[in-house]
Motif scaffolding. Structure first.
Motif, PDB file in Angstrom:
ATOM      1  N   HIS A  26       0.865  -1.191   0.000  1.00 49.72           N
ATOM      2  CA  HIS A  26       0.000   0.000   0.000  1.00 49.72           C
ATOM      3  C   HIS A  26       0.894   1.229   0.000  1.00 49.72           C
ATOM      4  N   TYR A  27       0.599   2.200  -0.863  1.00 49.79           N
ATOM      5  CA  TYR A  27       1.348   3.468  -0.827  1.00 49.79           C
ATOM      6  C   TYR A  27       0.510   4.561  -1.470  1.00 49.79           C
ATOM      7  N   ASP A  28       0.880   5.814  -1.162  1.00 54.47           N
ATOM      8  CA  ASP A  28       0.128   6.966  -1.682  1.00 54.47           C
ATOM      9  C   ASP A  28       0.894   7.727  -2.747  1.00 54.47           C
ATOM     10  N   GLY A  29       2.198   7.557  -2.754  1.00 55.12           N
ATOM     11  CA  GLY A  29       3.005   8.297  -3.721  1.00 55.12           C
ATOM     12  C   GLY A  29       4.164   7.449  -4.211  1.00 55.12           C
ATOM     13  N   HIS A  30       4.538   7.637  -5.483  1.00 53.44           N
ATOM     14  CA  HIS A  30       5.654   6.888  -6.070  1.00 53.44           C
ATOM     15  C   HIS A  30       6.504   7.874  -6.868  1.00 53.44           C
ATOM     16  N   ILE A  31       7.708   8.110  -6.363  1.00 46.27           N
ATOM     17  CA  ILE A  31       8.629   9.038  -7.020  1.00 46.27           C
ATOM     18  C   ILE A  31       9.666   8.229  -7.783  1.00 46.27           C
TER      19      ILE A  31
ATOM     20  N   GLN B 264      13.921   4.986  -6.686  1.00 42.65           N
ATOM     21  CA  GLN B 264      12.473   5.138  -6.544  1.00 42.65           C
ATOM     22  C   GLN B 264      12.132   5.252  -5.064  1.00 42.65           C
ATOM     23  N   VAL B 265      11.116   6.045  -4.787  1.00 43.83           N
ATOM     24  CA  VAL B 265      10.647   6.203  -3.412  1.00 43.83           C
ATOM     25  C   VAL B 265       9.143   5.933  -3.379  1.00 43.83           C
ATOM     26  N   TYR B 266       8.734   5.070  -2.464  1.00 45.59           N
ATOM     27  CA  TYR B 266       7.310   4.818  -2.223  1.00 45.59           C
ATOM     28  C   TYR B 266       6.935   5.466  -0.904  1.00 45.59           C
ATOM     29  N   GLU B 267       5.966   6.365  -0.963  1.00 47.21           N
ATOM     30  CA  GLU B 267       5.605   7.148   0.217  1.00 47.21           C
ATOM     31  C   GLU B 267       4.238   6.763   0.749  1.00 47.21           C
ATOM     32  N   ILE B 268       4.126   6.660   2.070  1.00 47.32           N
ATOM     33  CA  ILE B 268       2.834   6.585   2.725  1.00 47.32           C
ATOM     34  C   ILE B 268       2.599   7.976   3.307  1.00 47.32           C
ATOM     35  N   ARG B 269       1.578   8.662   2.810  1.00 49.10           N
ATOM     36  CA  ARG B 269       1.356  10.054   3.198  1.00 49.10           C
ATOM     37  C   ARG B 269       0.515  10.140   4.464  1.00 49.10           C
ATOM     38  N   ARG B 270       0.832  11.130   5.251  1.00 44.92           N
ATOM     39  CA  ARG B 270       0.079  11.456   6.456  1.00 44.92           C
ATOM     40  C   ARG B 270       0.023  12.981   6.552  1.00 44.92           C
ATOM     41  N   PRO B 271      -0.828  13.520   7.392  1.00 45.99           N
ATOM     42  CA  PRO B 271      -0.837  14.981   7.568  1.00 45.99           C
ATOM     43  C   PRO B 271       0.551  15.486   7.952  1.00 45.99           C
TER      44      PRO B 271
ATOM     45  N   VAL C 206      11.534   6.628   8.181  1.00 45.00           N
ATOM     46  CA  VAL C 206      10.518   7.296   9.001  1.00 45.00           C
ATOM     47  C   VAL C 206      11.042   8.680   9.379  1.00 45.00           C
ATOM     48  N   TYR C 207      10.214   9.700   9.191  1.00 42.62           N
ATOM     49  CA  TYR C 207      10.623  11.045   9.643  1.00 42.62           C
ATOM     50  C   TYR C 207       9.393  11.808  10.142  1.00 42.62           C
ATOM     51  N   PRO C 208       9.616  12.848  10.950  1.00 40.66           N
ATOM     52  CA  PRO C 208       8.492  13.564  11.555  1.00 40.66           C
ATOM     53  C   PRO C 208       7.619  14.243  10.496  1.00 40.66           C
ATOM     54  N   GLY C 209       6.314  14.282  10.753  1.00 43.26           N
ATOM     55  CA  GLY C 209       5.367  14.800   9.776  1.00 43.26           C
ATOM     56  C   GLY C 209       5.609  16.239   9.355  1.00 43.26           C
ATOM     57  N   HIS C 210       6.221  17.037  10.228  1.00 44.70           N
ATOM     58  CA  HIS C 210       6.393  18.461   9.929  1.00 44.70           C
ATOM     59  C   HIS C 210       7.744  18.770   9.287  1.00 44.70           C
ATOM     60  N   ALA C 211       8.532  17.731   8.969  1.00 46.08           N
ATOM     61  CA  ALA C 211       9.932  17.943   8.558  1.00 46.08           C
ATOM     62  C   ALA C 211      10.070  18.655   7.212  1.00 46.08           C
ATOM     63  N   GLY C 212       9.369  18.166   6.202  1.00 43.59           N
ATOM     64  CA  GLY C 212       9.527  18.737   4.856  1.00 43.59           C
ATOM     65  C   GLY C 212      10.868  18.379   4.246  1.00 43.59           C
TER      66      GLY C 212
ATOM     67  N   GLY D 119       3.938  15.069  15.281  1.00 49.72           N
ATOM     68  CA  GLY D 119       3.088  14.052  15.896  1.00 49.72           C
ATOM     69  C   GLY D 119       2.748  12.957  14.903  1.00 49.72           C
ATOM     70  N   GLU D 120       2.688  13.295  13.615  1.00 51.81           N
ATOM     71  CA  GLU D 120       2.536  12.266  12.585  1.00 51.81           C
ATOM     72  C   GLU D 120       3.932  11.799  12.160  1.00 51.81           C
ATOM     73  N   LEU D 121       3.978  10.637  11.510  1.00 55.03           N
ATOM     74  CA  LEU D 121       5.245  10.081  11.031  1.00 55.03           C
ATOM     75  C   LEU D 121       5.101   9.739   9.548  1.00 55.03           C
ATOM     76  N   LEU D 122       5.860  10.424   8.709  1.00 55.64           N
ATOM     77  CA  LEU D 122       5.864  10.083   7.287  1.00 55.64           C
ATOM     78  C   LEU D 122       6.821   8.915   7.108  1.00 55.64           C
ATOM     79  N   HIS D 123       6.478   8.003   6.195  1.00 59.21           N
ATOM     80  CA  HIS D 123       7.288   6.800   6.062  1.00 59.21           C
ATOM     81  C   HIS D 123       7.126   6.184   4.682  1.00 59.21           C
ATOM     82  N   GLY D 124       8.008   5.236   4.392  1.00 59.18           N
ATOM     83  CA  GLY D 124       7.959   4.578   3.090  1.00 59.18           C
ATOM     84  C   GLY D 124       9.246   3.835   2.831  1.00 59.18           C
ATOM     85  N   THR D 125       9.439   3.457   1.565  1.00 62.30           N
ATOM     86  CA  THR D 125      10.663   2.746   1.220  1.00 62.30           C
ATOM     87  C   THR D 125      11.414   3.500   0.125  1.00 62.30           C
ATOM     88  N   SER D 126      12.725   3.350   0.153  1.00 61.22           N
ATOM     89  CA  SER D 126      13.615   3.937  -0.845  1.00 61.22           C
ATOM     90  C   SER D 126      14.360   2.792  -1.516  1.00 61.22           C
TER      91      SER D 126
END
Lengths: 193, 193
Positions: free
Chosen positions: A19-24, A54-61, A153-159, A65-72
């Motif tokens: 499952h993923y929301d974004g594919h770079i 390639q990066v597969y992202e699971i998006r969150r707000p 995994v990185y913090p949701g507000h990181a950018g 407090g949120e954790l953005l994550h995925g695979t590289s």
């Protein structure tokens, strides 16, 4: 992005999440100016435009407090003697860490701070890498053939801030010397580029 | 806690990190009042005080932007028909997520919100579980013999609140029925305890 718990598998070998929301997809042409051997870069580009990583992202707000994550997934290969790698980035919120858990392959993470401190750590399956706040980071695949796959995994507000490190480059490069990876100075960085 | 990048291996099978700052050991006696079958709990305690689960922590500054992480190891077994489990907790900062990557064994995560919503997700090797902000979470080892090992990551500012869920209990329990794990209501919760 439903706010209920969820699970997904990471297929191995491979690294594609079920499952993923974004594919770079980053191709060789996206990496212009980043490899030291610009002649070989041009020759390779003339022969095609292979996928570098390639990066597969699971998006969150995108809030603390949120954790953005995925695979590289960094594909194996070289541009001259320099191994395939990611663009690398600082976080927009500089005070934001990132964790990598290596799932497959062999690699290195090249890191540096805005003040010019640098570090290189090896990645291999079963190993955790902690990138503290303030450290830009770039993955390098040093395996001869296999994809380098990491779960991040990185913090949701990181950018992400790609520009800062793209314009100045990383201080160090990882190149093949006598069949083995070696960390060397980046001539473009030291030239004040 | 030096502010430079670092790596460590997680030994498998087992789940003990090569480097850690804290080691929490929870025994049966630490779980008083949490299992439904209090008579069997007492009988087991009279025979000894086995280790229920262990947590290895890598400590970082407890601020947003940092990521606290480590491994959780829940040993196999049952108290009556109820599987071994962790105490479970809300985060002190309720709006803080947690990610689990399952490394070994079989299990379930029991989760619920302060509003009483609940969810149960399966854990098995190679699977990622996202616990969104606001969800208390408790790991359960449903494997017959093997340790349940997970790698966890949560925001540095999250904190732990064990008390809230300890006094009210989780809504759901995971018990063995005909040799298989099954999710059932918690009679103590519904009794308004």
């Amino acid at each position: 992005m439903a706010d209920i718990p969820f699970t997904f598998e990471i297929a191995l070998p491979g690294g594609v999440p079920a499952h993923y929301d974004g594919h770079i997809v980053r191709r060789l042409s996206d990496m212009a100016g980043m490899f030291a051997d610009e002649r070989t870069f041009g020759d390779l580009l003339a022969q095609g435009d292979p996928i570098m990583y390639q990066v597969y992202e699971i998006r969150r707000p995108e809030v603390a407090g949120e954790l953005l994550h995925g695979t590289s997934i960094v594909h194996a290969g070289q541009v001259g003697d320099e191994y395939h790698m990611t663009k690398g980035h600082f976080h927009t919120v500089l005070e934001a860490a990132e964790i990598y858990y290596c799932l497959q392959g062999r690699g290195m993470m090249i890191m540096e701070t805005p003040e010019g401190d640098w570090a290189v750590e090896e990645l291999r399956p079963g190993r955790v890498l902690y990138v503290p706040p303030r450290w830009a980071h770039r993955s390098v695949n040093t395996g001869p053939q296999e994809d380098l796959v990491t779960f991040f995994v990185y913090p949701g507000h990181a950018g992400h801030n790609y520009g800062a490190i793209e314009s100045r480059g990383f201080r160090k490069r990882v190149v093949e010397r006598e069949g083995r990876p070696q960390v060397v100075d980046n001539p473009l960085w030291s030239s004040g580029r």
